[in-house]
Design an enzyme around this catalytic site. Structure first.
Site, PDB file in Angstrom:
ATOM      1  N   LYS A 208     -11.098  -1.054  32.511  1.00  0.00           N
ATOM      2  CA  LYS A 208     -11.614   0.269  32.856  1.00  0.00           C
ATOM      3  C   LYS A 208     -12.855   0.117  33.704  1.00  0.00           C
ATOM      4  O   LYS A 208     -13.509  -0.925  33.570  1.00  0.00           O
ATOM      5  CB  LYS A 208     -11.899   1.106  31.611  1.00  0.00           C
ATOM      6  CG  LYS A 208     -12.722   0.439  30.509  1.00  0.00           C
ATOM      7  CD  LYS A 208     -14.050  -0.176  30.809  1.00  0.00           C
ATOM      8  CE  LYS A 208     -15.138   0.677  31.373  1.00  0.00           C
ATOM      9  NZ  LYS A 208     -16.394  -0.124  31.644  1.00  0.00           N
TER      10      LYS A 208
ATOM     11  N   TYR B 231     -16.332   6.070  28.298  1.00  0.00           N
ATOM     12  CA  TYR B 231     -15.943   5.948  26.880  1.00  0.00           C
ATOM     13  C   TYR B 231     -16.043   7.295  26.172  1.00  0.00           C
ATOM     14  O   TYR B 231     -15.198   7.624  25.341  1.00  0.00           O
ATOM     15  CB  TYR B 231     -16.822   4.920  26.163  1.00  0.00           C
ATOM     16  CG  TYR B 231     -16.487   3.500  26.552  1.00  0.00           C
ATOM     17  CD1 TYR B 231     -15.423   2.830  25.953  1.00  0.00           C
ATOM     18  CD2 TYR B 231     -17.209   2.828  27.523  1.00  0.00           C
ATOM     19  CE1 TYR B 231     -15.102   1.535  26.315  1.00  0.00           C
ATOM     20  CE2 TYR B 231     -16.895   1.538  27.893  1.00  0.00           C
ATOM     21  CZ  TYR B 231     -15.830   0.891  27.281  1.00  0.00           C
ATOM     22  OH  TYR B 231     -15.514  -0.388  27.655  1.00  0.00           O
TER      23      TYR B 231
HETATM   24  P1  NDP Z   1     -18.947  -9.706  35.836  1.00  0.00           P
HETATM   25  O1  NDP Z   1     -19.814  -9.446  37.008  1.00  0.00           O
HETATM   26  O2  NDP Z   1     -19.556 -10.448  34.696  1.00  0.00           O
HETATM   27  O3  NDP Z   1     -17.634 -10.497  36.265  1.00  0.00           O
HETATM   28  C1  NDP Z   1     -16.817 -10.091  37.298  1.00  0.00           C
HETATM   29  C2  NDP Z   1     -16.102 -11.313  37.870  1.00  0.00           C
HETATM   30  O4  NDP Z   1     -15.260 -10.868  38.915  1.00  0.00           O
HETATM   31  C3  NDP Z   1     -17.034 -12.344  38.506  1.00  0.00           C
HETATM   32  O5  NDP Z   1     -17.553 -13.266  37.584  1.00  0.00           O
HETATM   33  C4  NDP Z   1     -16.113 -13.004  39.505  1.00  0.00           C
HETATM   34  O6  NDP Z   1     -15.317 -13.950  38.797  1.00  0.00           O
HETATM   35  C5  NDP Z   1     -15.144 -11.908  39.909  1.00  0.00           C
HETATM   36  N1  NDP Z   1     -15.439 -11.363  41.239  1.00  0.00           N
HETATM   37  C6  NDP Z   1     -14.578 -11.406  42.286  1.00  0.00           C
HETATM   38  N2  NDP Z   1     -15.114 -10.828  43.358  1.00  0.00           N
HETATM   39  C7  NDP Z   1     -16.359 -10.418  43.002  1.00  0.00           C
HETATM   40  C8  NDP Z   1     -17.412  -9.776  43.705  1.00  0.00           C
HETATM   41  N3  NDP Z   1     -17.288  -9.383  44.991  1.00  0.00           N
HETATM   42  N4  NDP Z   1     -18.559  -9.510  43.031  1.00  0.00           N
HETATM   43  C9  NDP Z   1     -18.711  -9.849  41.741  1.00  0.00           C
HETATM   44  N5  NDP Z   1     -17.728 -10.470  41.032  1.00  0.00           N
HETATM   45  C10 NDP Z   1     -16.568 -10.749  41.649  1.00  0.00           C
HETATM   46  O7  NDP Z   1     -18.388  -8.298  35.357  1.00  0.00           O
HETATM   47  P2  NDP Z   1     -17.809  -7.908  33.936  1.00  0.00           P
HETATM   48  O8  NDP Z   1     -17.021  -9.011  33.384  1.00  0.00           O
HETATM   49  O9  NDP Z   1     -18.883  -7.332  33.099  1.00  0.00           O
HETATM   50  O10 NDP Z   1     -16.846  -6.659  34.344  1.00  0.00           O
HETATM   51  C11 NDP Z   1     -15.586  -6.838  34.911  1.00  0.00           C
HETATM   52  C12 NDP Z   1     -14.724  -5.610  34.666  1.00  0.00           C
HETATM   53  O11 NDP Z   1     -14.595  -5.415  33.268  1.00  0.00           O
HETATM   54  C13 NDP Z   1     -15.293  -4.299  35.208  1.00  0.00           C
HETATM   55  O12 NDP Z   1     -14.257  -3.488  35.662  1.00  0.00           O
HETATM   56  C14 NDP Z   1     -15.961  -3.663  34.011  1.00  0.00           C
HETATM   57  O13 NDP Z   1     -16.017  -2.258  34.075  1.00  0.00           O
HETATM   58  C15 NDP Z   1     -15.042  -4.115  32.902  1.00  0.00           C
HETATM   59  N6  NDP Z   1     -15.740  -4.199  31.622  1.00  0.00           N
HETATM   60  C16 NDP Z   1     -15.153  -3.691  30.524  1.00  0.00           C
HETATM   61  C17 NDP Z   1     -15.742  -3.788  29.301  1.00  0.00           C
HETATM   62  C18 NDP Z   1     -15.037  -3.338  28.091  1.00  0.00           C
HETATM   63  O14 NDP Z   1     -15.671  -3.256  27.047  1.00  0.00           O
HETATM   64  N7  NDP Z   1     -13.742  -3.049  28.159  1.00  0.00           N
HETATM   65  C19 NDP Z   1     -17.097  -4.363  29.137  1.00  0.00           C
HETATM   66  C20 NDP Z   1     -17.599  -4.961  30.355  1.00  0.00           C
HETATM   67  C21 NDP Z   1     -16.941  -4.860  31.556  1.00  0.00           C
HETATM   68  P3  NDP Z   1     -14.974 -15.378  39.438  1.00  0.00           P
HETATM   69  O15 NDP Z   1     -16.317 -16.024  39.696  1.00  0.00           O
HETATM   70  O16 NDP Z   1     -14.196 -16.033  38.373  1.00  0.00           O
HETATM   71  O17 NDP Z   1     -14.204 -15.118  40.690  1.00  0.00           O
END
Ligand code: NDP
Length: 407
Positions: A150, A235
């Protein structure tokens, strides 16, 4: 001593969910506690690893590494089999940690080759919000089912195109609304819908957190789509809708972002919004990126009320129910068996892939939130209430929960 039964586990629509565990049987233990005690949960009826639904995790960020991958340890029907990352070192380290072969590790350029990997049934998209659309389209084109974090997308148009891509490919699309699979939220919805608090009048939902680090993708409109609303306010919106089964017919909203704070140069800080439902129920919701963390949900009915502390958090939920008890007013705190909500959500998707059932939170669930969020922004811009299209019936697009998820 336990006993072994060979009855097939019950599944959605009565279809067998897992031939492996049905063939292998199910372990049962006789009760050791008196009937006045809460019964023990049965031993988990899990599928052998080779029969579990294989997931590729796309985007190895905080959520993937801190919550999703660890949650597979408590899954009964799913396992991680592939990884997708733009960071080679991280990919190697995480692959080693989870025993994933180098041949099942992809970067964003090579991702489309996943179509030739038969171990991967589904792709779990955990990328920044604006990248969900393209990732879901590519996963569907590769012939994989999709579980998408989400907010589903950054606009209703993107959400529609994701739904139609998965439908065209004949693949499931589920949005990862973990709270709908979380036991305290589920219990509250069950009791509210059963009329335990009388006729519901009002819902009050708050989800706030104080964001740091100006410059992170969550503060860039092009990557996040918006600020507190699509990230954490969602949420409040989704949980209120899911609890009632109704869809709002009108929204009214206000937004405030301090002009001198660089965190809010592109996205909003605080949003309050009111949802008016056809039954007359009103939900008052508030979200912020600049208020200390608070995550609560309260339902007020004609004959009682109930609230969940930490309603939208990963853990620490507390459910209190308050009602008249004779000449007294009684407040009861309920303690439910602990279940990891991420494992619950992933297992739900796995069982839908196996049984063919519609997920409880399909793409249409995400689309509806995108439509309502667009109306919230519009109302805040215009200062006027915005009307929404009526929905034909309650829970119009939601699939059923598994029997084992509702106990
Ligand atoms: P992060 O920034 O921690 O991780 C996102 C990952 O996406 C990065 O580590 C990277 O992984 C990859 N990525 C690819 N392109 C990009 C870019 N241009 N900029 C940044 N990252 C990029 O985010 P989150 O893990 O916190 O969030 C990811 C998703 O999960 C979002 O949609 C967020 O809304 C959702 N979310 C949901 C939650 C829930 O409780 N259900 C809680 C937190 C987030 P790599 O280095 O491996 O390519």
């Amino acid at each position: 001593m336990g006993s072994v039964a060979v009855a097939a586990p019950v599944a959605l629509g009565g279809a067998p969910i897992d031939e492996g565990s049905a063939r292998g049987g199910k372990v049962n233990f006789p009760a050791i506690h008196a009937g006045t005690e809460r019964p023990d949960a049965p031993p988990p009826n899990q599928a052998p690893p080779t029969r579990r639904v294989g997931f590729a995790i796309m985007g190895l960020g905080r959520l993937a590494l801190q919550n999703i991958l660890p949650a597979f340890a408590q899954c009964k029907h799913a396992r991680p089999v592939a990884l997708v990352s733009g960071d080679k070192d991280k990919l190697r380290i995480v692959a080693e940690q989870y025993g994933i072969p180098a041949s099942s590790c992809y970067d964003y350029a090579s991702f489309d080759q996943i179509k030739d990997n038969p171990a991967v049934d589904a792709v779990y998209v955990v990328l920044p919000n604006a990248l969900h659309h393209d990732a879901v389209l590519r996963a569907a084109r590769a012939g994989k089912h999709v579980l998408c974090e989400k907010p589903m997308a950054t606009s209703p148009e993107e959400a529609r195109s994701m739904i139609s891509a998965c439908a065209k490919a004949g693949k499931k699309l589920m949005i990862a609304y973990r709270c709908q699979y979380e036991v305290y939220n589920h219990e509250l919805a069950k009791r509210a819908r059963a009329g335990e608090f009388g006729a519901i009048q009002f819902i009050d939902a708050i989800n706030t957190q104080n964001q740091g680090d100006p410059g992170q993708w969550r503060q860039k409109k092009a990557l996040a789509g918006g600020g507190s609303l699509p990230d954490v306010g969602l949420y409040c919106l989704n949980t209120a809708r899911a609890l009632l089964g109704e869809e709002p017919e009108e929204v009214q909203a206000s937004i405030f972002s301090p002009q001198d704070d660089p965190r809010f140069a592109e996205v909003e800080a605080t949003v309050t919004f009111m949802l008016r439902f056809p039954s007359g129920i009103i939900a008052n919701c508030a979200t912020s990126y600049s208020a200390h963390e608070h995550r609560s949900m309260r339902v007020l009915g004609s004959q009682g009320h109930a609230e969940i502390d930490n309603a939208f958090a990963y853990e620490g939920q507390k459910l209190r129910v308050t009602r008249r008890d004779g000449m007294a007013e009684a407040s009861t705190e309920l303690t439910l068996g602990q279940k990891n909500q991420f494992s619950q959500e992933i297992d739900h998707m796995a069982q839908c892939v196996r049984s063919g059932a519609t997920p409880r939170t399909p793409g249409e669930e995400g689309l509806q939130d995108q439509i309502i969020m667009a109306a919230i922004y519009e109302s805040a811009r215009s200062g006027k209430p915005v009307k929404l299209a009526p929905m034909s019936r309650p829970d119009a697009f939601r699939g059923p929960m598994q029997p084992e998820e509702t106990s």
